[in-house]
Design an enzyme around this catalytic site. Structure first.
Site, PDB file in Angstrom:
ATOM      1  NE  ARG A  65      42.604  36.313  35.066  1.00  0.00           N
ATOM      2  CZ  ARG A  65      43.471  36.082  36.045  1.00  0.00           C
ATOM      3  NH1 ARG A  65      44.270  35.023  35.968  1.00  0.00           N
ATOM      4  NH2 ARG A  65      43.535  36.880  37.094  1.00  0.00           N
ATOM      5  CG  HIS A  69      43.763  40.448  32.934  1.00  0.00           C
ATOM      6  ND1 HIS A  69      44.291  40.595  34.201  1.00  0.00           N
ATOM      7  CD2 HIS A  69      42.609  39.761  33.102  1.00  0.00           C
ATOM      8  CE1 HIS A  69      43.499  40.007  35.090  1.00  0.00           C
ATOM      9  NE2 HIS A  69      42.473  39.488  34.438  1.00  0.00           N
ATOM     10  CG  ASP A  70      46.456  43.760  25.745  1.00  0.00           C
ATOM     11  OD1 ASP A  70      47.314  44.533  26.211  1.00  0.00           O
ATOM     12  OD2 ASP A  70      46.163  43.730  24.534  1.00  0.00           O
ATOM     13  N   GLY A  75      44.275  49.901  26.674  1.00  0.00           N
ATOM     14  CA  GLY A  75      43.637  49.424  25.452  1.00  0.00           C
ATOM     15  C   GLY A  75      44.278  48.145  24.950  1.00  0.00           C
ATOM     16  CG  ASP A  77      48.714  48.528  24.426  1.00  0.00           C
ATOM     17  OD1 ASP A  77      48.354  47.628  25.220  1.00  0.00           O
ATOM     18  OD2 ASP A  77      49.363  49.525  24.788  1.00  0.00           O
ATOM     19  CB  SER A  79      50.726  47.202  27.295  1.00  0.00           C
ATOM     20  OG  SER A  79      49.374  47.187  27.721  1.00  0.00           O
ATOM     21  CD  GLU A  91      49.657  46.719  30.943  1.00  0.00           C
ATOM     22  OE1 GLU A  91      48.881  45.781  30.676  1.00  0.00           O
ATOM     23  OE2 GLU A  91      49.814  47.696  30.189  1.00  0.00           O
ATOM     24  CG  ASN A  97      47.871  41.636  34.837  1.00  0.00           C
ATOM     25  OD1 ASN A  97      46.683  41.330  34.881  1.00  0.00           O
ATOM     26  ND2 ASN A  97      48.316  42.690  34.183  1.00  0.00           N
ATOM     27  N   PRO A 164      38.994  45.271  36.620  1.00  0.00           N
ATOM     28  CG  PRO A 164      37.152  44.804  35.291  1.00  0.00           C
ATOM     29  CD  PRO A 164      38.637  44.985  35.228  1.00  0.00           C
ATOM     30  CG  HIS A 194      34.317  34.289  35.225  1.00  0.00           C
ATOM     31  ND1 HIS A 194      33.885  35.115  36.244  1.00  0.00           N
ATOM     32  CD2 HIS A 194      35.415  34.890  34.712  1.00  0.00           C
ATOM     33  CE1 HIS A 194      34.686  36.164  36.335  1.00  0.00           C
ATOM     34  NE2 HIS A 194      35.618  36.050  35.420  1.00  0.00           N
ATOM     35  CB  THR A 195      31.417  29.250  31.011  1.00  0.00           C
ATOM     36  OG1 THR A 195      30.850  27.945  30.953  1.00  0.00           O
ATOM     37  CG2 THR A 195      32.008  29.586  29.650  1.00  0.00           C
ATOM     38  CG  ASP A 239      30.623  26.264  34.486  1.00  0.00           C
ATOM     39  OD1 ASP A 239      29.902  25.733  35.355  1.00  0.00           O
ATOM     40  OD2 ASP A 239      30.271  26.421  33.300  1.00  0.00           O
TER      41      ASP A 239
END
Length: 320
Positions: A65, A69-70, A75, A77, A79, A91, A97, A164, A194-195, A239
């Protein structure tokens, strides 16, 4: 015999030229980027991941994850790894996060790489390689990871709004992925991550406490038992039954209205994503494994910094 001798003689030269060109590539990633500058980089990362996942299997989903999320903010990087500093909120402290885990694991990997090859391997590449290794250790597919990313020096909490959200509908999700150069196919494939892993109750509590017809009533009742009021930090398997195994179980859950998030259920609301969910729910894992490998490599190319851009951080949580 002569041909074999020639092959043995020329092969190291060919490989040397290939990797030399790779290391000098500007503006693109390539497999084998560290073959000359830090040849044991991937082995060091793999060994640390094996140790980590053997002791704490549930961290596989968390580390995967982190890469996702990065890449969706500024992009790929790294961050997402930067700490808030000098009054600027980074972030990792943005609302989406605040439930991320695994930062300490990345710091440990970085320290070992810095000892072996100081100032060579970027934190952004570490995230990409760690994502691959935790999937493999969870019995998922192996893929070649193009490397050569450099680390960003800016991290802004408010920009996490680009991520998202678990509550998003299908139109929003497709648009969100399109904004990053990813397709509806990439959306449904990468959702398959998400499995593995767990989620906090806070990410889906509103859904199970409403009369959402898109969630199986028995499943919702089970979740309500686990997610008591005010216990929003409780962790639930995404899952159930195979949350440490990278397989197609996630699609089986979604196809029977047992997807944990609204964003999971939303995959049944679009003809293309629905068809993929239903196909993977009843088929073998081979198609999903290939598709996931392709999609995560594609995701790993979002907004990368290469060449002289950015820097190679000495510590992943702070700029040099």
């Amino acid at each position: 015999m002569a041909s074999k001798v020639l092959l043995v003689f020329f092969l190291p030269l060919v490989l040397s030229l290939f990797f030399s060109g790779c290391a000098e590539a500007q503006g693109r990633l390539c497999v084998g980027y560290y073959s000359q500058t830090c040849p044991n980089a991937e082995a060091i990362i793999s060994a640390e991941m094996r140790k980590t996942i053997n002791s704490t299997p549930s961290l596989a989903g968390s580390l995967l994850r982190l890469h996702f999320h990065d890449c969706f903010v500024r992009g790929c990087d790294a961050s997402v790894l930067l700490n808030s500093a000098n009054g600027k909120v980074a972030e990792k402290d943005g609302v989406p996060n605040q439930s991320l885990r695994g930062y300490g694991v990345i710091d440990t990997v970085k320290a070992k790489l810095e000892k072996a090859c100081p100032g060579v391997v970027s934190c952004a590449d570490i995230l990409a390689l760690v994502a691959r290794d935790v999937v493999v250790l969870s019995k998922g597919p192996y893929w070649q990871v193009p490397t050569g990313r450099r680390d960003g020096m800016v991290s802004i909490a408010s920009e996490t709004s680009q991520l998202p959200r678990p509550a998003d509908g299908i139109s929003q999700l497709i648009q969100n992925f399109a904004d990053k150069g990813l397709s509806a196919q990439d959306l449904v494939v990468l959702s398959g991550a998400h499995t593995i892993g767990k989620s906090h109750c806070s990410s889906f509590s509103s859904r199970i406490n409403s009369s959402d017809p898109r969630i199986d009533s028995n499943y919702a009742a089970t979740l309500r038992m686990k997610c008591k009021p005010k216990h929003l930090t409780t962790l639930v398997q995404m899952d159930p039954g195979s949350f440490t195994t990278f397989d197609t179980g996630y699609y089986m859950q979604v196809s029977t209205s047992r997807g944990l998030f609204n964003s999971d259920a939303a995959l049944l609301q679009n003809p293309q994503t629905r068809a993929y969910v239903l196909r993977q729910a009843t088929g073998s894992a081979s198609e999903f494994f290939k598709d996931f490998s392709d999609s995560i490599v594609k995701m790993g190319n979002i907004g990368v910094l290469t060449g002289a851009a950015g820097q190679i951080r000495k510590k992943c949580f702070a700029v040099n």
